[in-house]
Design a protein around this motif. Structure first.
Motif, PDB file in Angstrom:
ATOM      1  N   THR A  75       0.839  -1.210   0.000  1.00  0.00           N
ATOM      2  CA  THR A  75       0.000   0.000   0.000  1.00  0.00           C
ATOM      3  C   THR A  75       0.867   1.250   0.000  1.00  0.00           C
ATOM      4  OG1 THR A  75      -1.807  -1.120   1.166  1.00  0.00           O
ATOM      5  CG2 THR A  75      -1.744   1.285   1.281  1.00  0.00           C
ATOM      6  N   GLU A  80      -1.834   2.440  -3.144  1.00  0.00           N
ATOM      7  CA  GLU A  80      -3.097   1.838  -3.554  1.00  0.00           C
ATOM      8  C   GLU A  80      -3.488   0.776  -2.546  1.00  0.00           C
ATOM      9  OE1 GLU A  80      -5.907   2.394  -5.995  1.00  0.00           O
ATOM     10  OE2 GLU A  80      -4.213   2.370  -7.397  1.00  0.00           O
ATOM     11  N   LEU A  81      -4.749   0.813  -2.088  1.00  0.00           N
ATOM     12  CA  LEU A  81      -5.226  -0.209  -1.161  1.00  0.00           C
ATOM     13  C   LEU A  81      -5.312  -1.560  -1.871  1.00  0.00           C
ATOM     14  CD1 LEU A  81      -8.050   1.815   0.624  1.00  0.00           C
ATOM     15  CD2 LEU A  81      -5.926   1.007   1.669  1.00  0.00           C
ATOM     16  N   GLY A 252      -7.141  -2.638  -7.349  1.00  0.00           N
ATOM     17  CA  GLY A 252      -7.073  -1.367  -6.636  1.00  0.00           C
ATOM     18  C   GLY A 252      -8.389  -0.611  -6.691  1.00  0.00           C
ATOM     19  N   ARG A 253      -9.021  -0.580  -7.868  1.00  0.00           N
ATOM     20  CA  ARG A 253     -10.298   0.130  -8.014  1.00  0.00           C
ATOM     21  C   ARG A 253     -11.406  -0.614  -7.264  1.00  0.00           C
ATOM     22  NH1 ARG A 253      -9.871   1.300 -14.569  1.00  0.00           N
ATOM     23  NH2 ARG A 253      -8.052   2.668 -14.466  1.00  0.00           N
ATOM     24  N   TYR A 254     -11.371  -1.930  -7.347  1.00  0.00           N
ATOM     25  CA  TYR A 254     -12.408  -2.739  -6.702  1.00  0.00           C
ATOM     26  C   TYR A 254     -12.379  -2.553  -5.181  1.00  0.00           C
ATOM     27  CZ  TYR A 254     -15.208  -6.834  -5.479  1.00  0.00           C
ATOM     28  OH  TYR A 254     -16.167  -7.660  -4.972  1.00  0.00           O
ATOM     29  N   VAL A 255     -11.186  -2.505  -4.608  1.00  0.00           N
ATOM     30  CA  VAL A 255     -11.039  -2.323  -3.159  1.00  0.00           C
ATOM     31  C   VAL A 255     -11.679  -1.001  -2.734  1.00  0.00           C
ATOM     32  CG1 VAL A 255      -9.377  -1.896  -1.313  1.00  0.00           C
ATOM     33  CG2 VAL A 255      -9.015  -3.787  -2.892  1.00  0.00           C
ATOM     34  N   LYS A 256     -11.482   0.051  -3.520  1.00  0.00           N
ATOM     35  CA  LYS A 256     -12.074   1.353  -3.200  1.00  0.00           C
ATOM     36  C   LYS A 256     -13.603   1.275  -3.230  1.00  0.00           C
ATOM     37  CE  LYS A 256      -8.168   4.023  -5.016  1.00  0.00           C
ATOM     38  NZ  LYS A 256      -7.711   4.917  -6.109  1.00  0.00           N
ATOM     39  N   VAL A 257     -14.108   0.536  -4.254  1.00  0.00           N
ATOM     40  CA  VAL A 257     -15.570   0.382  -4.370  1.00  0.00           C
ATOM     41  C   VAL A 257     -16.118  -0.372  -3.154  1.00  0.00           C
ATOM     42  CG1 VAL A 257     -17.419  -0.726  -5.695  1.00  0.00           C
ATOM     43  CG2 VAL A 257     -15.591   0.496  -6.886  1.00  0.00           C
ATOM     44  N   LEU A 259     -14.831  -0.578  -0.106  1.00  0.00           N
ATOM     45  CA  LEU A 259     -14.770   0.276   1.087  1.00  0.00           C
ATOM     46  C   LEU A 259     -15.883   1.331   1.064  1.00  0.00           C
ATOM     47  CD1 LEU A 259     -10.911   0.802   1.468  1.00  0.00           C
ATOM     48  CD2 LEU A 259     -12.419  -0.561   2.931  1.00  0.00           C
ATOM     49  N   ALA A 260     -16.163   1.856  -0.132  1.00  0.00           N
ATOM     50  CA  ALA A 260     -17.252   2.833  -0.244  1.00  0.00           C
ATOM     51  C   ALA A 260     -18.595   2.169   0.061  1.00  0.00           C
ATOM     52  CB  ALA A 260     -17.269   3.437  -1.654  1.00  0.00           C
TER      53      ALA A 260
END
Length: 637
Positions: A75, A80-81, A252-257, A259-260
């Motif tokens: 990270t 990036e998460l 990386g994008r999926y992890v953000k989704v 968490l949101a």
């Protein structure tokens, strides 16, 4: 043995024992975490809640340390998460709402799946490790007539070494004295020992079986073929396929989704659906667990590494996952003829000379000119002359027309040796009542010799098709692949060879510089095209094709130019590699579809409040373990 020696031996044994445990550290930590979880559960059942929490905390720390460290470091490095961070958040969140057991089980299974993935990595590198194990570390160096044992790293080009029966050859070189048989299975995969005489080439890591030989070192230890093979496979395992790169970018994008979505889940159901705050937060933690893409991330890399390792074990070296993956898309394969479809050593079958000219005189002149050429046809004619004990000497003058022939002066007389177009096509084809057409129709290659009086002779040669060629092409046809031969032979000869080999089509009179243009045309027609060649003259074509496959018996040039290397000239291995690629692609698709389906099922079950955290943990982490095991199947094909 004195006390000091005993202590030293004990320390060495202890160090060896610790070193042997190091590869299994993740698994040991995961199992210890499991024991602590069981201990904590038993303590909790007996009313010792505080002691149970201590056990769970230790399970968190021991089982999750490796993955937590990996996640935090990545990270920070990538900004990036990642999946590891999601698991840390989920475990901490479970503990915060009092679900210590579930959080600890999550850590335990996540650590277990991580240990399994590490096992996959280690398993896929087994072939490299076994190669490294058989790499000799010492050699008998001959210095001032005396034998001296030295480390292989100290050997230099030109050194003379002694290799005794039963020993592995420590360096690449040529035999300067002696003869023996050598087991080259480590290099070529061929189990039958090969006889080696003076000037015979030998490779590091192969086994000297029968006789003692003196070998002159031709390469330093760091540049041996053996080392290049190891470096090639290591490089292939570190290079990621397009699918893997896409998944990592997607992660990386999926992890953000996720968490949101979890943040929304912490509040929205309470206000919109009337859930209690405890239930809302609990369902948010379950969502954090089940929506993590662990199984999806693990769908590709273990399968790719397993396939690369499988190929290496069978003498098929891939220069990266990208080439292995692209191989399944091949629609057509172009083959060089000489040395690929054929044995590469054409033999003289017919000599027709002009009336009044002696065959021995003609061969002496032609051998004189051809002795200066490295072309396979030229070497065959020279070899034939030597077998007939015909004397020849170097020409007075020589001029090479690459791809066409050679012009030279022998005994003050000018000669041309080469193709019909080079010596005069009309005269060549009408020579001796058009005998050249008859020879070509039977699959033979014709070489013409002309002097100032016109065509002096036609020499016919035939390069015998390899025994495995027909079988290999049949296997490719079964895979629905179109096969094309690129050859410099005339159309009649090429047609005869193509028919004998069962090729779909051919391109005749193809000069080396034209192969690139023909390949570009084939790519326009078939989209994905492979080129199979010897890795030397075909280097531009190998680079132009979507996938270059070298048939080099382990030659250096083959390792450097192609995307895929067949360590032995074994054409059926191409079909085997294609099947391996298709199998890998099927397994990756299975893994991706399965992992997405499980995630969707778990998310829906959680939303309808029918999924508890323990089952969410088991379903999520169980699917991760299953896709890794599915990828491991490629090791056993």
């Amino acid at each position: 043995m004195n006390a000091q020696a005993k202590v030293l031996q004990a320390r060495q044994e202890e160090a060896h024992w610790i070193a042997s445990l190091k590869p299994h550290a993740e698994l040991i930590a995961a199992l210890l975490s499991g024991v602590l979880i069981l201990t904590g559960w038993l303590l909790d059942k007996n009313g010792l809640h505080s002691a149970a929490v201590t056990g769970y905390v230790l399970a968190f720390m021991i089982g999750g340390f490796a993955k937590a460290k990996e996640g935090i470091e990545e990270t920070i490095a990538d900004k990036e998460l990642n999946v590891e961070m999601l698991m840390i958040f989920a475990a901490i969140g479970s503990a915060l709402i009092g679900y210590w057991t579930e959080g600890a089980i999550l850590i335990f299974i996540f650590a277990l799946s991580g240990a399994l993935e590490t096992y996959t990595m280690n398993k896929s590198q087994k072939e490299i490790s076994s190669l490294m194990d058989i790499q000799p570390e010492e050699a008998w160096l001959i210095r001032n007539g005396e034998e001296e044992k030295v480390h292989v790293s100290s050997l230099a080009v030109g050194d003379l070494i002694l290799v005794k029966p039963g020993e592995r050859i420590p360096a690449d070189g040529v035999i300067s004295r002696g003869q023996t048989t050598i087991d080259e299975a480590a290099i070529t995969g061929e189990s039958i020992p090969v006889s080696k005489q003076k000037n015979g080439e030998v490779f590091a890591g192969t086994v000297n079986i029968t006789g003692s030989v003196y070998v002159e070192v031709t390469k330093p230890a760091s540049e041996t073929l053996f080392q290049k093979i190891i470096q090639l496979v290591q490089s292939a395992q570190s290079e990621k396929s397009p699918s893997q790169l896409f998944i990592e970018k997607f992660e990386g994008r999926y992890v953000k989704v996720v968490l949101a979505a979890v943040a929304v889940m912490m509040f929205l159901p309470h206000f919109a659906l009337g859930w209690s705050w405890t239930e809302t937060f609990y369902r948010a933690m379950v969502l954090l667990v089940v929506a993590s893409p662990c199984a999806l991330v693990a769908s590709i890399m273990p399968a790719t590494l397993s396939a690369i390792s499988n190929g290496a074990r069978h003498g098929i070296l891939f220069k990266g996952g990208v080439h292995l993956e692209n191989l399944s898309n091949i629609k057509a394969i172009a083959f060089d003829k000489t040395g690929t479809l054929t044995k590469g050593k054409p033999e003289v079958t017919d000599i027709i000379v002009r009336e009044g000219l002696a065959e021995t005189e003609l061969l002496s002149v032609v051998a004189s000119i051809e002795s200066q050429s490295n072309h396979p046809l030229a070497q065959s004619i020279v070899r034939f002359s030597q077998e007939k004990n015909i004397a020849y000497s170097a020409p007075d003058q020589l001029e090479d027309a690459a791809g066409w022939g050679v012009k030279g002066i022998v005994n003050g007389k000018q000669w041309k040796v080469g193709k019909a177009d080079f010596v005069g096509k009309e005269a060549a084809l009408s020579f001796s009542e058009g005998i050249a057409n008859e020879l070509a129709a039977s699959g033979k290659t014709t070489v013409f010799a002309a002097d100032d009086q016109g065509i002096a002779a036609v020499i016919a040669l035939k390069d015998l098709i390899r025994e495995e060629t027909k079988h290999a092409l049949e296997l490719l046809h079964q895979e629905g692949i179109h096969t094309i031969m690129l050859t410099g032979d005339n159309a009649i000869t090429a047609q005869a060879i193509a028919k004998e080999a069962h090729l779909d089509t051919f391109i005749a009179e193809c000069l080396p510089e034209h192969k690139v243009d023909h390949l570009k045309t084939l790519i326009d027609d078939y989209q994905t095209v492979a080129m199979v060649g010897d890795g030397i003259n075909d280097a531009p074509a190998l680079a132009t094709a979507n996938i270059g496959i070298a048939m080099g018996e382990g030659s250096d040039v083959a390792l450097e130019t192609a995307d895929i290397v067949l360590m032995k000239n074994d054409l059926p291995k191409i079909a085997e590699a294609i099947r391996l690629s298709k199998k890998m692609k099927r397994i990756i698709k299975q893994n991706v579809v399965f992992s997405i389906a499980v995630i969707m099922l778990l998310i829906i079950s959680n939303f309808f409040q029918v999924l508890d955290l323990p089952f969410g943990v088991i379903g999520h982490e169980g699917s991760t373990i299953l896709v890794i095991l599915n990828g491991l199947r490629l090791l056993r094909l």
